[in-house]
Design a protein around this motif. Structure first.
Motif, short mmCIF file in Angstrom:
data_model
loop_
_atom_site.label_atom_id
_atom_site.label_comp_id
_atom_site.label_asym_id
_atom_site.label_seq_id
_atom_site.Cartn_x
_atom_site.Cartn_y
_atom_site.Cartn_z
N GLN A 20 0.81 -1.12 -0.35
CA GLN A 20 -0.04 0.07 0.01
C GLN A 20 0.90 1.15 0.02
N LYS A 21 0.51 2.21 -0.71
CA LYS A 21 1.24 3.47 -1.00
C LYS A 21 0.73 4.33 0.25
N PRO A 22 1.73 5.12 0.86
CA PRO A 22 1.36 6.15 1.66
C PRO A 22 0.67 7.36 1.46
N CYS A 23 -0.20 7.98 1.89
CA CYS A 23 -0.81 9.09 1.54
C CYS A 23 0.27 10.32 1.94
N GLU A 24 0.59 10.97 1.12
CA GLU A 24 1.28 12.18 1.04
C GLU A 24 0.47 13.50 0.72
N ILE A 25 -0.08 14.02 1.91
CA ILE A 25 -0.90 15.17 1.76
C ILE A 25 -0.23 16.56 1.76
N GLU A 26 -0.18 17.21 1.07
CA GLU A 26 0.47 18.80 0.75
C GLU A 26 -0.21 19.76 1.64
N THR A 27 -1.51 19.70 1.13
CA THR A 27 -2.51 20.72 1.99
C THR A 27 -3.85 20.22 2.55
N ASN A 28 -4.05 20.56 3.64
CA ASN A 28 -5.52 19.97 4.31
C ASN A 28 -6.10 21.23 5.33
N VAL A 29 -6.87 21.99 4.64
CA VAL A 29 -7.58 23.09 5.45
C VAL A 29 -8.92 23.13 5.48
N THR A 30 -9.36 23.41 6.61
CA THR A 30 -10.66 23.63 6.94
C THR A 30 -11.11 24.80 7.50
#
Length: 190
Positions: A20-30
């Motif tokens: 499984q490939k890891p998730c590499e999140i660049e932006t996560n805004v709420t």
């Protein structure tokens, strides 16, 4: 006998974890406007020949529940770099290994990119665009590799074959463009 079963289960669990490939999140805004989440850029296509290069990057995004692809194309040459423009009629067509075609619609402002000179004194055109899926037309991307991409620009249509494995000349990393959506759509769905 029990040791063999335990060892087998352990090896199976390790194999699943590494596949499984890891998730590499660049932006996560709420914030008060909603939520926006995007992955890091990933090299989807790379061509380099006789001093000319063409690189296409994808980043998946989720903007208030609308799933899309942020694209960036870098075209470099010592000669003049032709403009490829994106407008309301622009599309990305993804042909899947199972024979289906998934269409993404351009959702940004009309653009022909920006022309700059890079550190090698080449002309480089940077074309960025946002494309979105319709409500549920990306489900097949979760299970079938992409073999081919067609981009409909405002003046012409160009084709880009996807490779199973790509060792990038830019960063020397190994990428798997065919399985990009299989590996990373899960990262931005929720």
């Amino acid at each position: 006998m029990n040791k063999k079963i335990v060892l087998g289960l352990f090896l199976f669990a390790k194999m699943i974890a590494f596949s499984q490939k890891p998730c590499e999140i660049e932006t996560n805004v709420t914030d008060t406007l909603g939520t926006y989440k995007s992955t890091k850029q990933f090299i989807i296509f790379e061509r380099s020949f006789a001093g000319n290069s063409n690189n296409i990057f994808f980043a998946l995004s989720n903007n208030n529940g609308v799933i899309g692809v942020e694209t960036q194309q870098l075209i470099s040459s010592f000669d003049f770099v032709k403009a490829y423009c994106l407008d309301a009629n622009s599309r990305i067509y993804l042909q899947l290994n199972n024979g289906k075609i998934v269409t993404l619609l351009f959702s940004g402002n009309d653009t022909c990119g920006t022309l700059i000179r890079n550190d090698k004194n080449q002309n480089t055109r940077i074309i960025s665009g946002s494309f979105v899926f319709s409500k549920d037309n990306y489900e097949d991307l979760k299970i079938s590799p992409v073999t081919f991409m067609r981009i409909k620009y405002s003046g012409e249509t160009l084709d880009y074959p996807f490779k199973t494995e790509l060792i990038s000349e830019l960063d020397k990393k190994t990428y798997q463009p065919e399985n990009y959506f299989i590996n990373y759509l899960k990262c931005i769905e929720n």
